[in-house]
Design a protein around this motif. Structure first.
Motif, PDB file in Angstrom:
ATOM      1  N   ILE A 246      53.376  35.707  32.751  1.00 25.43           N
ATOM      2  CA  ILE A 246      52.553  34.684  33.394  1.00 25.43           C
ATOM      3  C   ILE A 246      51.073  35.052  33.442  1.00 25.43           C
ATOM      4  N   TYR A 247      50.755  36.333  33.382  1.00 25.25           N
ATOM      5  CA  TYR A 247      49.359  36.702  33.569  1.00 25.25           C
ATOM      6  C   TYR A 247      48.874  37.883  32.731  1.00 25.25           C
ATOM      7  N   PHE A 248      49.631  38.994  32.728  1.00 22.91           N
ATOM      8  CA  PHE A 248      49.032  40.244  32.273  1.00 22.91           C
ATOM      9  C   PHE A 248      48.782  40.316  30.768  1.00 22.91           C
ATOM     10  N   ASP A 287      40.021  33.304  32.710  1.00 25.67           N
ATOM     11  CA  ASP A 287      40.677  32.711  31.539  1.00 25.67           C
ATOM     12  C   ASP A 287      42.157  32.478  31.835  1.00 25.67           C
ATOM     13  N   SER A 288      42.647  33.166  32.874  1.00 28.40           N
ATOM     14  CA  SER A 288      44.107  33.241  33.049  1.00 28.40           C
ATOM     15  C   SER A 288      44.753  31.904  33.397  1.00 28.40           C
ATOM     16  N   GLY A 289      43.992  30.967  33.996  1.00 28.09           N
ATOM     17  CA  GLY A 289      44.600  29.705  34.410  1.00 28.09           C
ATOM     18  C   GLY A 289      44.534  28.604  33.367  1.00 28.09           C
ATOM     19  N   ILE A 349      43.756  25.059  38.625  1.00 25.95           N
ATOM     20  CA  ILE A 349      45.000  25.768  38.293  1.00 25.95           C
ATOM     21  C   ILE A 349      44.712  27.255  38.121  1.00 25.95           C
ATOM     22  N   ASP A 350      45.541  28.077  38.761  1.00 27.33           N
ATOM     23  CA  ASP A 350      45.454  29.514  38.500  1.00 27.33           C
ATOM     24  C   ASP A 350      46.857  30.054  38.281  1.00 27.33           C
ATOM     25  N   ASP A 351      46.932  31.249  37.682  1.00 29.47           N
ATOM     26  CA  ASP A 351      48.253  31.808  37.381  1.00 29.47           C
ATOM     27  C   ASP A 351      48.915  32.395  38.614  1.00 29.47           C
ATOM     28  N   SER A 352      48.097  32.869  39.573  1.00 29.77           N
ATOM     29  CA  SER A 352      48.684  33.521  40.744  1.00 29.77           C
ATOM     30  C   SER A 352      47.646  33.612  41.848  1.00 29.77           C
ATOM     31  N   ILE A 353      48.130  33.787  43.067  1.00 33.93           N
ATOM     32  CA  ILE A 353      47.255  34.156  44.175  1.00 33.93           C
ATOM     33  C   ILE A 353      47.785  35.486  44.689  1.00 33.93           C
ATOM     34  N   VAL A 354      46.913  36.467  44.785  1.00 31.10           N
ATOM     35  CA  VAL A 354      47.334  37.774  45.257  1.00 31.10           C
ATOM     36  C   VAL A 354      46.842  37.956  46.702  1.00 31.10           C
ATOM     37  N   ARG A 355      45.561  38.291  46.847  1.00 35.15           N
ATOM     38  CA  ARG A 355      45.010  38.396  48.201  1.00 35.15           C
ATOM     39  C   ARG A 355      44.487  37.055  48.705  1.00 35.15           C
ATOM     40  N   GLY A 356      44.101  36.219  47.768  1.00 40.96           N
ATOM     41  CA  GLY A 356      43.529  34.927  48.144  1.00 40.96           C
ATOM     42  C   GLY A 356      42.023  34.958  48.284  1.00 40.96           C
ATOM     43  N   THR A 357      41.418  36.113  48.092  1.00 44.53           N
ATOM     44  CA  THR A 357      39.962  36.201  48.276  1.00 44.53           C
ATOM     45  C   THR A 357      39.203  35.478  47.165  1.00 44.53           C
ATOM     46  N   THR A 358      39.633  35.677  45.924  1.00 41.53           N
ATOM     47  CA  THR A 358      38.981  34.974  44.809  1.00 41.53           C
ATOM     48  C   THR A 358      39.141  33.468  44.986  1.00 41.53           C
ATOM     49  N   SER A 359      40.356  33.055  45.293  1.00 47.90           N
ATOM     50  CA  SER A 359      40.651  31.633  45.415  1.00 47.90           C
ATOM     51  C   SER A 359      39.808  30.999  46.511  1.00 47.90           C
ATOM     52  N   ARG A 360      39.673  31.687  47.646  1.00 50.37           N
ATOM     53  CA  ARG A 360      38.891  31.158  48.766  1.00 50.37           C
ATOM     54  C   ARG A 360      37.434  30.918  48.334  1.00 50.37           C
ATOM     55  N   GLY A 390      53.939  49.555  37.907  1.00 46.05           N
ATOM     56  CA  GLY A 390      52.783  49.654  37.021  1.00 46.05           C
ATOM     57  C   GLY A 390      51.793  48.511  37.010  1.00 46.05           C
ATOM     58  N   ILE A 391      52.014  47.495  37.862  1.00 44.15           N
ATOM     59  CA  ILE A 391      50.950  46.486  38.028  1.00 44.15           C
ATOM     60  C   ILE A 391      50.372  46.766  39.407  1.00 44.15           C
ATOM     61  N   ASP A 392      49.067  46.901  39.429  1.00 43.89           N
ATOM     62  CA  ASP A 392      48.445  47.409  40.641  1.00 43.89           C
ATOM     63  C   ASP A 392      48.201  46.317  41.677  1.00 43.89           C
ATOM     64  N   THR A 393      49.283  45.673  42.156  1.00 41.83           N
ATOM     65  CA  THR A 393      49.083  44.746  43.269  1.00 41.83           C
ATOM     66  C   THR A 393      48.898  45.566  44.535  1.00 41.83           C
ATOM     67  N   ASP A 394      48.266  44.957  45.521  1.00 41.30           N
ATOM     68  CA  ASP A 394      47.947  45.671  46.761  1.00 41.30           C
ATOM     69  C   ASP A 394      49.198  45.998  47.565  1.00 41.30           C
TER      70      ASP A 394
HETATM   71  P1  5GP Z   1      43.030  36.148  44.579  1.00 42.89           P
HETATM   72  O1  5GP Z   1      42.740  34.711  44.873  1.00 42.89           O
HETATM   73  O2  5GP Z   1      44.364  36.555  45.015  1.00 42.89           O
HETATM   74  O3  5GP Z   1      41.957  37.040  45.132  1.00 42.89           O
HETATM   75  O4  5GP Z   1      42.947  36.356  42.994  1.00 42.89           O
HETATM   76  C1  5GP Z   1      43.793  35.673  42.139  1.00 42.89           C
HETATM   77  C2  5GP Z   1      43.380  36.002  40.721  1.00 42.89           C
HETATM   78  O5  5GP Z   1      43.636  37.364  40.434  1.00 42.89           O
HETATM   79  C3  5GP Z   1      44.116  35.212  39.679  1.00 42.89           C
HETATM   80  O6  5GP Z   1      43.163  34.534  38.893  1.00 42.89           O
HETATM   81  C4  5GP Z   1      44.836  36.194  38.798  1.00 42.89           C
HETATM   82  O7  5GP Z   1      44.612  35.939  37.433  1.00 42.89           O
HETATM   83  C5  5GP Z   1      44.243  37.513  39.156  1.00 42.89           C
HETATM   84  N1  5GP Z   1      45.296  38.549  39.217  1.00 42.89           N
HETATM   85  C6  5GP Z   1      46.603  38.386  39.269  1.00 42.89           C
HETATM   86  N2  5GP Z   1      47.238  39.558  39.309  1.00 42.89           N
HETATM   87  C7  5GP Z   1      46.319  40.487  39.289  1.00 42.89           C
HETATM   88  C8  5GP Z   1      46.375  41.895  39.297  1.00 42.89           C
HETATM   89  O8  5GP Z   1      47.420  42.523  39.338  1.00 42.89           O
HETATM   90  N3  5GP Z   1      45.197  42.533  39.259  1.00 42.89           N
HETATM   91  C9  5GP Z   1      44.013  41.844  39.216  1.00 42.89           C
HETATM   92  N4  5GP Z   1      42.875  42.544  39.178  1.00 42.89           N
HETATM   93  N5  5GP Z   1      43.950  40.515  39.188  1.00 42.89           N
HETATM   94  C10 5GP Z   1      45.075  39.844  39.231  1.00 42.89           C
END
Ligand code: 5GP
Ligand code: SF4
Ligand code: MG
Length: 460
Positions: A246-248, A287-289, A349-360, A390-394
């Motif tokens: 989905i993303y990497f 680019d991911s979305g 559209i985005d591929d994922s929300i992790v912390r939500g900081t970028t999205s906010r 091996g994927i560096d999620t928080d």
């Molecule tokens: P967030 O809104 O959670 O701060 O950021 C979401 C964005 O982080 C998405 O655009 C996604 O492509 C990207 N992302 C997803 N997984 C990872 C990851 O494991 N590491 C990093 N650096 N970015 C990620």
């Protein structure tokens, strides 16, 4: 991380490895390294930085050999330092070995104890180096390269896709679950020569043809006489990381005989079916979305356009931005197209929300640009659990969906509506057996058991 391996005495193996790593740069930007074997002699160069920063023509000229392995690092365990750059080079009874690792071991505490018994000098802190020492331990006890390596892999738990150089040949290895990808390619040459890369984009760039994946629990041994396969683990069960899909991994890489671009576009179509919305414009977060946004547009009939422009040259800057710049945050990387967005009802559209900081920050930037409504669609389910492979999620407490409902997240991001793709929808869209993926960051169902202490370090 990105790994690469090649056996081709007729070719400039260092240069081909350089280009392979260059194509795999998205898998890790922290450090890069290449080791070549000229008979028993190893030449190596590794340093912090991007592949293009670490190597130049003169450095590559100092790396002659018949075979090579290379690595681009994305740090998960072990700090971000030059000593942790790979390939890890270790001495054995049969000569040197150079190992490049993608993934993360989960039983490092136990493995470290076993290795210290033999007084290995564990100067660096990576799990990858431990795998190299474990092989050395087996080889030093009398095993040959292949049987020694296999014994060592039986002592490793977790995710490992490896390329290993030795004086005799190159090995490609995947753990019994095949969590991280690894593919085999062939060079258009007589005799036939083989290449290994994390993804097919690493083959394309050097004109190698995709042959097949290294199977979960398989070891391929590539030497002067060709490629030999050993199924080193009998109870292998594929659990490919769904996040790779989905993303990497790069959208132009092939998995299951199609590009990930096509898969991600179908994720977008699925989302449009699951969570439709009335709007004027749909766009992806670059680019991911983007592939999913195109799919969403096709299936919903809502016009596709660009809403955000990405600075393609943004890498890591070591110069701190000013306070005012920091407050405007995201604009360093992504800038909204104000006249396109003004007074529109948009689907982002985005591929994922992790912390939500970028999205906010992105939603705020869209509001500032004068959109009428913001609807967010995410082409994967809520990320509720950290990754240990091996994927560096928080850590879990940093993951917005670990503690908040979709409604609460929508409120925090200040969107008019928010929907995630369902877990079933994401897996069905692969057209593969849904049991053949790890999707633990969405479910907490970890395919390789995580030791308690490690669990506690990341889980709430
Ligand atoms: P967030 O809104 O959670 O701060 O950021 C979401 C964005 O982080 C998405 O655009 C996604 O492509 C990207 N992302 C997803 N997984 C990872 C990851 O494991 N590491 C990093 N650096 N970015 C990620
Ligand atoms: Fe991939 Fe998530 Fe599994 Fe980690 S936990 S291997 S990111 S699916
Ligand atoms: Mg992204």
């Amino acid at each position: 991380c990105g790994v690469f391996g090649i056996y081709a005495p007729e070719q400039d193996v260092a240069k081909l490895t350089y280009f392979g790593l260059y194509a795999l740069q998205h898998r890790g930007q922290e450090s890069a390294g290449i080791a070549t074997f000229e008979g028993p002699h190893v030449h190596q160069h590794k340093d912090m930085g991007l592949v293009s920063q670490v190597f130049n023509e003169a450095i590559l000229d100092e790396l002659p050999g018949n075979l090579a392995v290379g690595h681009t690092r994305y740090s998960t365990t072990g700090s971000s330092r030059k000593v942790n750059a790979q390939p890890a080079v270790v001495e054995t009874r049969l000569g040197l070995l150079a190992l490049a690792h993608n993934g993360n071991l989960v039983n490092t505490v136990k493995l470290r104890e076993e290795l210290l018994k033999d007084k290995f000098n564990l100067i660096t802190t990576t799990d990858s180096e431990m795998i190299a020492y474990a092989i050395a331990q087996e080889v030093n006890a009398g095993a040959d390269w292949v049987t020694g390596a296999i014994s060592a892999f039986h002592r490793c738990e977790g995710a490992f896709s490896l390329t290993i150089g030795t004086p005799e040949g190159v090995m490609g290895v995947r753990d019994p679950h095949g969590i991280r990808p690894l593919v085999i390619g062939t060079l258009d040459s007589q005799p036939l020569r083989y290449v290994l890369a994390s993804e097919t984009c690493g083959l394309d760039i050097i004109g190698a043809e995709y042959l097949r994946d290294v199977a979960p629990g398989e070891l391929v041994w590539i030497t002067e006489t060709g490629l030999e396969s050993f199924q080193w683990h009998q109870k292998s069960e594929r659990k490919l990381c769904i996040f790779e899909m989905i993303y990497f991994a790069r959208p132009d890489s092939l998995m299951h005989d199609e590009t990930l671009y096509s898969y991600r576009m179908r994720l977008g179509r699925k989302m449009a079916a699951e969570s439709p919305v009335e709007a004027d414009l749909v766009f992806g977060v670059p680019d991911s979305g983007i592939p999913a946004a195109i799919g969403f547009s096709q299936a919903s009939g809502i016009a596709y356009g660009e809403g955000l422009i990405k600075n393609r040259y943004v890498g890591r800057t070591f110069i701190q931005p000013t306070q005012a710049m920091r407050e405007s945050g995201i604009k360093m990387k992504l800038n909204p197209l104000k006249d396109v967005l003004f007074s529109k009802r948009v689907v982002i559209i985005d591929d994922s929300i992790v912390r939500g900081t970028t999205s906010r920050k992105l939603v705020q930037a869209l509001r500032d640009a004068g959109v009428a409504e913001v609807h967010m669609r995410i082409s994967s389910p809520p990320v509720t659990h950290p990754c240990f492979y091996g994927i560096d999620t928080d850590t879990q407490d940093q993951l917005i969906a670990a503690t908040k409902s979709v409604e609460e997240i929508a409120k925090q991001l200040q969107v008019d509506s928010l929907a995630y793709l369902s877990w079933e929808g994401m897996l069905e869209t692969t057209r593969e057996d849904t049991n053949s993926f790890c999707s633990a960051c969405f479910t907490g169902d970890y395919p390789v058991a995580i030791p308690e202490k490690m669990k506690r370090s990341k889980l709430i």
